[in-house]
Structure formats: C-alpha cells, structure tokens
Scaffold this motif. Structure first.
Motif, PDB file in Angstrom:
ATOM      1  N   MET A   1     -28.715  36.011  -6.535  1.00 22.65           N
ATOM      2  CA  MET A   1     -27.487  35.263  -6.371  1.00 22.65           C
ATOM      3  C   MET A   1     -27.801  33.895  -5.768  1.00 22.65           C
ATOM      4  SD  MET A   1     -24.115  35.919  -3.951  1.00 22.65           S
ATOM      5  CE  MET A   1     -24.489  37.623  -3.856  1.00 22.65           C
ATOM      6  N   GLN A   2     -27.233  32.863  -6.386  1.00 23.82           N
ATOM      7  CA  GLN A   2     -27.411  31.504  -5.887  1.00 23.82           C
ATOM      8  C   GLN A   2     -26.405  31.240  -4.767  1.00 23.82           C
ATOM      9  OE1 GLN A   2     -29.858  29.599  -6.789  1.00 23.82           O
ATOM     10  NE2 GLN A   2     -30.585  30.890  -8.443  1.00 23.82           N
ATOM     11  N   ARG A   3     -26.875  30.539  -3.734  1.00 24.22           N
ATOM     12  CA  ARG A   3     -26.018  30.226  -2.591  1.00 24.22           C
ATOM     13  C   ARG A   3     -25.825  28.713  -2.515  1.00 24.22           C
ATOM     14  NH1 ARG A   3     -30.182  32.911   1.066  1.00 24.22           N
ATOM     15  NH2 ARG A   3     -31.244  31.642  -0.437  1.00 24.22           N
ATOM     16  N   VAL A   4     -24.562  28.296  -2.548  1.00 21.52           N
ATOM     17  CA  VAL A   4     -24.239  26.864  -2.571  1.00 21.52           C
ATOM     18  C   VAL A   4     -23.427  26.519  -1.328  1.00 21.52           C
ATOM     19  CG1 VAL A   4     -23.161  24.984  -3.871  1.00 21.52           C
ATOM     20  CG2 VAL A   4     -24.215  26.916  -5.104  1.00 21.52           C
ATOM     21  N   LEU A   5     -23.899  25.514  -0.615  1.00 15.24           N
ATOM     22  CA  LEU A   5     -23.219  25.011   0.572  1.00 15.24           C
ATOM     23  C   LEU A   5     -22.339  23.829   0.178  1.00 15.24           C
ATOM     24  CD1 LEU A   5     -22.912  25.030   3.698  1.00 15.24           C
ATOM     25  CD2 LEU A   5     -24.793  23.365   3.750  1.00 15.24           C
ATOM     26  N   PHE A   6     -21.066  23.884   0.548  1.00 16.22           N
ATOM     27  CA  PHE A   6     -20.145  22.762   0.389  1.00 16.22           C
ATOM     28  C   PHE A   6     -19.953  22.178   1.789  1.00 16.22           C
ATOM     29  CE2 PHE A   6     -17.483  23.448  -3.647  1.00 16.22           C
ATOM     30  CZ  PHE A   6     -18.378  24.321  -4.238  1.00 16.22           C
ATOM     31  N   ILE A   7     -20.039  20.861   1.904  1.00 19.23           N
ATOM     32  CA  ILE A   7     -19.716  20.201   3.167  1.00 19.23           C
ATOM     33  C   ILE A   7     -18.486  19.336   2.924  1.00 19.23           C
ATOM     34  CG2 ILE A   7     -20.429  18.575   4.959  1.00 19.23           C
ATOM     35  CD1 ILE A   7     -23.303  19.399   4.478  1.00 19.23           C
ATOM     36  N   ALA A   8     -17.441  19.565   3.740  1.00 15.65           N
ATOM     37  CA  ALA A   8     -16.194  18.817   3.569  1.00 15.65           C
ATOM     38  C   ALA A   8     -15.444  18.775   4.891  1.00 15.65           C
ATOM     39  CB  ALA A   8     -15.328  19.473   2.493  1.00 15.65           C
ATOM     40  N   THR A   9     -14.464  17.888   4.952  1.00 14.90           N
ATOM     41  CA  THR A   9     -13.558  17.808   6.091  1.00 14.90           C
ATOM     42  C   THR A   9     -12.181  17.427   5.568  1.00 14.90           C
ATOM     43  OG1 THR A   9     -13.326  17.009   8.362  1.00 14.90           O
ATOM     44  CG2 THR A   9     -14.018  15.382   6.719  1.00 14.90           C
ATOM     45  N   ASP A  10     -11.230  17.212   6.469  1.00 16.82           N
ATOM     46  CA  ASP A  10      -9.877  16.844   6.044  1.00 16.82           C
ATOM     47  C   ASP A  10      -9.930  15.655   5.094  1.00 16.82           C
ATOM     48  OD1 ASP A  10      -8.393  18.770   7.489  1.00 16.82           O
ATOM     49  OD2 ASP A  10      -8.528  17.564   9.310  1.00 16.82           O
ATOM     50  N   GLY A  11      -9.116  15.730   4.045  1.00 21.63           N
ATOM     51  CA  GLY A  11      -9.044  14.639   3.087  1.00 21.63           C
ATOM     52  C   GLY A  11      -9.958  14.806   1.891  1.00 21.63           C
ATOM     53  N   PHE A  12     -10.601  15.987   1.741  1.00 21.27           N
ATOM     54  CA  PHE A  12     -11.397  16.209   0.535  1.00 21.27           C
ATOM     55  C   PHE A  12     -10.457  16.192  -0.671  1.00 21.27           C
ATOM     56  CE2 PHE A  12     -10.168  20.480   1.943  1.00 21.27           C
ATOM     57  CZ  PHE A  12      -9.692  21.061   0.769  1.00 21.27           C
TER      58      PHE A  12
END
Length: 177
Positions: free
Chosen positions: A1-12
């Motif tokens: 299984m591939q693991r993907v990190l999303f980085i985001a904050t308010d306003g994405f």
C-alpha cells in the motif's frame, strides 16, 4: 500500500485536496492529512469557505520515512501561509532529497520555490504565480501536468484527474475502476 502525505492548512482549495484524496484512497493508498495544528482545517470552495477536513497529524508528528509521496494542494491562502513555516519547507526539501514524488497543484508550487527546488526544473502552476516560479529558476510551461524528475505540478482544479493520475503512475499504482 502506498502512503501519501498531504500538507495543508485553512484556505486549501477544496477540490484540490478532496478529489485527489478520494481518488488515491479508492485506489488503495493510505492518505494522511498533516497541518500546523490538530483539529480541522477549512477548505476554500471557489469564492467562499467550503468544507472542513480533520487533521490526522501535526507536522511535528510526521516522519518522511513513513510516506511514499507528498501532495500539496493549492488555493491562494493555503500555500501562502505554509511557505512561511520552516517545518513545511524543511519537509518539502526532505521529500525532494529522498527522491520521493512531490505533487503540487495551483498555487502550491510556491512551496517548491520557497524550498529552492526549482532551479533548472520544468513546472507549471496557477497563472498568477508563474513569474514567481520563473524567478526561482524554473522553466514554466502551460499544460495540465508537468513532470520533472520527482516533481509533478499542475495548474488548476480542472487538471486534477491528470495530476492525480501522474502521481499514481509515479507510485506504480493502478487506476481504480
């Protein structure tokens, strides 16, 4: 299984986080949403606040060794806030140093510029940031996906299918039915 990190904050940009997340999850990837603080972050849906998503981990609790790729959704506010956070920029640089795919859409390539990753690379992004990308040393193109080594960039929400497909190809993932 591939693991993907999303980085985001308010306003994405709502579509640029939720659609790739849903496509990747449906195809069998494990997606983690990381942000500056725990709780929820609010999306921007074209002209107003949109839906919120729960944060799975703070950036301080994330190790790049636990992930196969990084996805950076756009929106104007989200990357503008994140590019001022050294933890975010250090993480972007660490993914690049490890040769792991970094997918950035819309305004998110600003983070690649902030991390000094664009010199001599071919990228795309939202029209209003293309001068910034060129000033950071990139060759800027206007197409739905630009792939240069481990960098995958796209321009806008309409590019999400091709953008997500390019990330899946980089991770050797099958498209879900």
């Amino acid at each position: 299984m591939q693991r993907v990190l999303f980085i985001a904050t308010d306003g994405f940009e709502q579509s640029e986080l939720m659609q790739p997340r849903d496509i990747l999850t449906k195809a069998g990837a494990e997606v983690t949403i990381a942000s500056l603080e725990m709780g929820e972050i609010r999306g921007w849906d074209q002209k107003d606040w949109g839906k919120s998503v729960s944060v799975d981990k703070t950036l301080g609790d994330v190790s790049i060794e636990d992930y196969d790729a990084l996805l950076l959704p756009g929106g104007q506010m989200n990357p503008d806030i994140l590019r001022m956070e050294s933890k975010v920029i250090d993480m972007v640089r660490a993914f690049d140093a490890a040769g792991k795919p970094i997918a950035a859409i819309c305004h998110a390539p600003w983070l690649l510029a902030e991390a000094d990753l664009l010199e001599g690379r071919t990228v795309t992004g939202w029209p209003s940031i293309r001068t910034d990308l060129a000033n950071a040393g990139a060759a800027v193109v206007d197409r739905e996906v630009a792939i240069d080594g481990n960098l995958i960039t796209s321009r806008k929400p309409e590019d999400i299918p091709a953008f997500t497909e390019a990330l899946m190809a980089a991770l050797n993932m099958e498209k879900s039915a």
